[in-house]
Design a protein around this motif. Structure first.
Motif, PDB file in Angstrom:
ATOM      1  N   ALA A   1      36.892  59.963  -4.003  1.00  0.00           N
ATOM      2  CA  ALA A   1      35.473  59.774  -4.336  1.00  0.00           C
ATOM      3  C   ALA A   1      34.523  60.400  -3.324  1.00  0.00           C
ATOM      4  N   ARG A   2      35.040  60.808  -2.164  1.00  0.00           N
ATOM      5  CA  ARG A   2      34.160  61.329  -1.117  1.00  0.00           C
ATOM      6  C   ARG A   2      33.638  62.727  -1.459  1.00  0.00           C
ATOM      7  N   SER A   3      32.381  62.953  -1.142  1.00  0.00           N
ATOM      8  CA  SER A   3      31.790  64.287  -1.269  1.00  0.00           C
ATOM      9  C   SER A   3      31.387  64.755   0.120  1.00  0.00           C
ATOM     10  N   ILE A   4      31.952  65.886   0.577  1.00  0.00           N
ATOM     11  CA  ILE A   4      31.655  66.352   1.935  1.00  0.00           C
ATOM     12  C   ILE A   4      30.284  67.004   2.023  1.00  0.00           C
ATOM     13  N   ASN A   5      29.689  67.334   0.888  1.00  0.00           N
ATOM     14  CA  ASN A   5      28.382  68.016   0.899  1.00  0.00           C
ATOM     15  C   ASN A   5      27.245  67.117   0.443  1.00  0.00           C
ATOM     16  N   ARG A   6      27.531  65.828   0.276  1.00  0.00           N
ATOM     17  CA  ARG A   6      26.505  64.914  -0.227  1.00  0.00           C
ATOM     18  C   ARG A   6      25.437  64.693   0.849  1.00  0.00           C
TER      19      ARG A   6
ATOM     20  N   HIS B   1      34.720  85.639  -0.921  1.00  0.00           N
ATOM     21  CA  HIS B   1      34.866  85.761   0.531  1.00  0.00           C
ATOM     22  C   HIS B   1      35.064  87.225   0.893  1.00  0.00           C
ATOM     23  N   ASP B   2      34.873  87.508   2.190  1.00  0.00           N
ATOM     24  CA  ASP B   2      35.253  88.809   2.692  1.00  0.00           C
ATOM     25  C   ASP B   2      36.458  88.644   3.616  1.00  0.00           C
ATOM     26  N   LYS B   3      36.834  89.690   4.327  1.00  0.00           N
ATOM     27  CA  LYS B   3      38.069  89.679   5.110  1.00  0.00           C
ATOM     28  C   LYS B   3      38.028  88.683   6.260  1.00  0.00           C
ATOM     29  N   ASP B   4      36.817  88.343   6.721  1.00  0.00           N
ATOM     30  CA  ASP B   4      36.704  87.535   7.928  1.00  0.00           C
ATOM     31  C   ASP B   4      36.105  86.143   7.730  1.00  0.00           C
ATOM     32  N   ASN B   5      35.492  85.861   6.579  1.00  0.00           N
ATOM     33  CA  ASN B   5      34.774  84.590   6.452  1.00  0.00           C
ATOM     34  C   ASN B   5      35.484  83.565   5.578  1.00  0.00           C
ATOM     35  N   PHE B   6      36.695  83.863   5.096  1.00  0.00           N
ATOM     36  CA  PHE B   6      37.295  82.983   4.095  1.00  0.00           C
ATOM     37  C   PHE B   6      37.642  81.605   4.649  1.00  0.00           C
ATOM     38  N   VAL B   7      38.025  81.524   5.918  1.00  0.00           N
ATOM     39  CA  VAL B   7      38.342  80.207   6.490  1.00  0.00           C
ATOM     40  C   VAL B   7      37.063  79.381   6.665  1.00  0.00           C
ATOM     41  N   ASP B   8      35.978  80.016   7.081  1.00  0.00           N
ATOM     42  CA  ASP B   8      34.699  79.309   7.193  1.00  0.00           C
ATOM     43  C   ASP B   8      34.271  78.749   5.840  1.00  0.00           C
ATOM     44  N   GLU B   9      34.460  79.533   4.784  1.00  0.00           N
ATOM     45  CA  GLU B   9      34.079  79.067   3.452  1.00  0.00           C
ATOM     46  C   GLU B   9      34.968  77.906   3.007  1.00  0.00           C
ATOM     47  N   LEU B  10      36.255  77.967   3.331  1.00  0.00           N
ATOM     48  CA  LEU B  10      37.150  76.858   3.005  1.00  0.00           C
ATOM     49  C   LEU B  10      36.785  75.604   3.793  1.00  0.00           C
ATOM     50  N   HIS B  11      36.426  75.768   5.064  1.00  0.00           N
ATOM     51  CA  HIS B  11      35.970  74.614   5.849  1.00  0.00           C
ATOM     52  C   HIS B  11      34.758  73.955   5.182  1.00  0.00           C
ATOM     53  N   ARG B  12      33.827  74.769   4.713  1.00  0.00           N
ATOM     54  CA  ARG B  12      32.618  74.242   4.075  1.00  0.00           C
ATOM     55  C   ARG B  12      32.952  73.472   2.799  1.00  0.00           C
ATOM     56  N   LEU B  13      33.870  74.015   2.010  1.00  0.00           N
ATOM     57  CA  LEU B  13      34.195  73.409   0.720  1.00  0.00           C
ATOM     58  C   LEU B  13      35.132  72.215   0.840  1.00  0.00           C
ATOM     59  N   VAL B  14      36.093  72.287   1.765  1.00  0.00           N
ATOM     60  CA  VAL B  14      37.149  71.278   1.844  1.00  0.00           C
ATOM     61  C   VAL B  14      36.818  70.175   2.846  1.00  0.00           C
ATOM     62  N   GLY B  15      36.180  70.547   3.951  1.00  0.00           N
ATOM     63  CA  GLY B  15      35.852  69.544   4.961  1.00  0.00           C
ATOM     64  C   GLY B  15      37.057  69.009   5.699  1.00  0.00           C
TER      65      GLY B  15
END
Length: 236
Positions: free
Chosen positions: A231-236, A16-30
């Motif tokens: 068992a859920r996959s948020i990126n499926r 991540h960079d200084k500004d995108n880390f929450v967006d990346e966590l949203h994508r991964l965690v859902g």
């Protein structure tokens, strides 16, 4: 996120960079992503040596404005061990945060945070609700001496009557207890009316032991819902 410096963020294992880390966590965690900010009271009577923490972990105008800038959904105004956070400062921080942040506010103490004062009671909960907190954080029954089921029931009834929620927290290293202890704590707090149950991070690698996360989940909602969530996959 706990112990995160929001002004100079670094998350091990996450690109991540200084500004995108929450967006990346949203994508991964859902899920909604939040952060702890600590309203340190430099005048607090301490029961132990104060632990000095970075400005980016403390509650101040710069860190509060950063919350919306990077996209946090909620903030938890609380204190880690030894930091000298007080309920008086939390109350002030709630009003201040409400004026400068659009997300959900969780507020309260799960342990003393080093300061010499009651951790939680009905009057403290009333003050936090009046100041604008959406969720009142209290210690889970069985984790802090003297805070019992009657105290928690009173807090739950008061907060619910005002339209708020109650979060009980295991934050006294008992997240590393045996599974029977975890299940007892979970059921006692559900009986009292708690809406959200938190299990702490004092296990291996900064999380509770996985068997205790399973135990609290199965005690509160049963194996069917526990396995469904796993068992859920948020990126499926």
């Amino acid at each position: 996120m706990n112990c995160l410096d929001v002004l100079n963020p670094y998350i091990f294992g996450l690109e991540h960079d200084k500004d995108n880390f929450v967006d990346e966590l949203h994508r991964l965690v859902g899920r909604p992503i939040g952060v702890n900010l600590e309203p340190v009271d430099l005048e607090a009577e301490m029961l132990e040596d104060r632990l000095d923490i970075a400005k980016g972990r403390q509650l101040n105008l710069e860190t509060v404005k950063r919350l919306d800038e990077v996209g946090f959904d909620f903030v938890c105004l609380t204190g880690n061990p030894g930091t000298g956070v007080t309920n008086e400062q939390i109350e002030k921080a709630i009003s201040f945060t409400k004026e400068n942040f659009s997300g959900l506010i969780i507020a309260g103490k799960m342990h003393g945070a080093g300061s010499d004062e009651p951790v939680a009671d009905l009057e403290i909960a009333k003050r936090f609700v009046k100041a604008g907190a959406d969720v009142i954080l209290v210690p889970a029954v069985g984790t802090v001496p003297g805070f019992d089921m009657d105290d928690l029931k009173a807090v739950c009834k008061e907060v619910h009557s005002c339209g708020g929620l109650v979060l009980s927290a295991i934050g006294t290293s008992q997240e590393g207890s045996d599974t029977d202890t975890i299940k007892d704590i979970a059921i006692m707090n559900k009986i009292c009316g708690v809406d959200i149950q938190h299990i702490g991070d004092a296990g291996y690698g900064g999380v509770a032991p996985v068997e205790n996360i399973m135990a609290i989940s199965k005690a509160v909602r049963g194996v069917r819902h526990t396995v469904s969530m796993m068992a859920r996959s948020i990126n499926r």
